[in-house]
Design an enzyme around this catalytic site. Sequence first.
Site, short mmCIF file in Angstrom:
data_model
loop_
_atom_site.label_atom_id
_atom_site.label_comp_id
_atom_site.label_asym_id
_atom_site.label_seq_id
_atom_site.Cartn_x
_atom_site.Cartn_y
_atom_site.Cartn_z
N HIS A 1 0.84 -1.20 0.00
CA HIS A 1 0.00 0.00 0.00
C HIS A 1 0.88 1.26 0.00
O HIS A 1 1.68 1.45 0.90
CB HIS A 1 -0.91 0.03 1.23
N TYR B 1 -9.49 5.67 7.29
CA TYR B 1 -9.70 6.00 8.70
C TYR B 1 -10.69 7.16 8.73
O TYR B 1 -10.39 8.23 8.20
CB TYR B 1 -8.40 6.44 9.37
N PRO C 1 -4.97 0.58 18.68
CA PRO C 1 -4.66 0.07 17.33
C PRO C 1 -4.71 1.11 16.22
O PRO C 1 -4.38 0.79 15.08
CB PRO C 1 -5.76 -0.99 17.11
N LYS D 1 0.44 -0.08 15.14
CA LYS D 1 1.82 -0.22 15.59
C LYS D 1 2.11 -1.45 16.46
O LYS D 1 3.27 -1.78 16.71
CB LYS D 1 2.24 1.04 16.38
N TYR E 1 3.73 6.53 10.29
CA TYR E 1 2.87 5.40 9.87
C TYR E 1 3.71 4.29 9.22
O TYR E 1 3.50 3.11 9.49
CB TYR E 1 1.79 5.90 8.90
#
Length: 391
Positions: free
Chosen positions: A73, A202, A294, A298, A386
Amino acid sequence: MTRTQVAIIGAGPSGLLLGQLLHRAGIDAVIIERKSAAYVLSRIRAGVLEQGTVDVLARAGVGDRLKAEGLVHHGFALAFDGRRRRIDLGSLLGGRHVTVYGQTEVTRDLMDARQAAGLPTVYDADEVALHDFDGPNPRVSWRKDGVSHSLSCDVIAGCDGFHGVSRTSVPDASIRTFEKVYPFGWLGILADVPPVSHELIYANHERGFALCSMRSASRSRYYVQCAIDEKVEAWSDQRFWDELRLRLDPEAAEALVTGPSIEKSVAPLRSFVAEPLRFGRLFLVGDAAHIVPPTGAKGLNLAVGDVHYLATALEEHFTGGSQAGIDAYSATALARIWKAERFSWWMTSILHRFPEGGEFGQRMQIAELDYLFSSVAAQTALAENYVGLPY
Ligand code: APR
Ligand code: PHB
């Protein structure tokens, strides 16, 4: 089996990966796990791997299926105020990316490798106890099928998760813990339906946070923020899909394909760190030492970082006779852990509804997201965390 070099408590990803890296370095280890292998494999957890995690897994010799089946991704989306914005990891970070591959599959690959190499794992061990790790001769004991066992070792690795026995074996005066419990949970569903988008979404919504994730082109993983004491039985599949759809941007809501759930569960959100990570000859690793909510994906990645540091230190110790890595393990790992704690807390704080946050809290959230969407510098900071900070 009465003596080994490293006794590993827990056969989750941390324990299995540590065992695998030690094996490749020629160091003996025995893993002692409270549950059965089937039970360990039935736990559904997150699925976003940093490049550093992928590299460590490849070095451990378990990278083939991940390379073949993992989804690369180059970005993900944040949805807010009915709009969706993409965080373009590739262009912000010069081509860096994450790999989507379920933690359950990582665990399966590690279990298969361990079995193929004929390495010792004790499953279904009851009453696991740690002894004398503050001296030169530590020992682990357990009962299995009513029979008592004892294993002497040079070092104990506590890889037994948040509810394990390793951390709680340390005297209170020797350990400090830092904790934040969030006033909500995540209700998650796994279903064999195509994902709503080829990248993760998200979503910050007035009804609460939602996340669209996936395991493959035909298996989706979705979450909605829920009450901390939510009962999974109160959520029919239909109720879940209806609630999820309400929280998505119009394009995603339109594209949502629903179907029967294969798994549905509620998870609490917690930030937690124990300090230090070393107590004589006991080392804490992964969820035994720290928990992140979550939202930043991580958990597994942090555990792999710890395992990498500890495996390197133990290799230097057993094959090179050096104490330096062992002495530095706690401080080195904690420096990376706290940064991931910060990022996970921050992602959580900008995306969820906080019952106690009030109007001021909501305005702060809007300002954070507006700033993020208008600043390449802010997006770069998000992207850098990220995909994972360097080891
Ligand atoms: N004795 C032996 N084994 C134990 C004991 C005990 N007293 N208590 C717990 N265990 C086992 C659990 O059954 C589990 O299989 O230790 C293992 C710990 O595994 P995880 O909880 O998965 O922790 P870890 O291996 O550190 O994995 C970190 O998993 O939970 C996620 O978010 C986390 O993704 C991260 C990753
Ligand atoms: C998941 O796929 O389960 C997942 C993905 C990203 C997260 C958390 C969970 O941040």
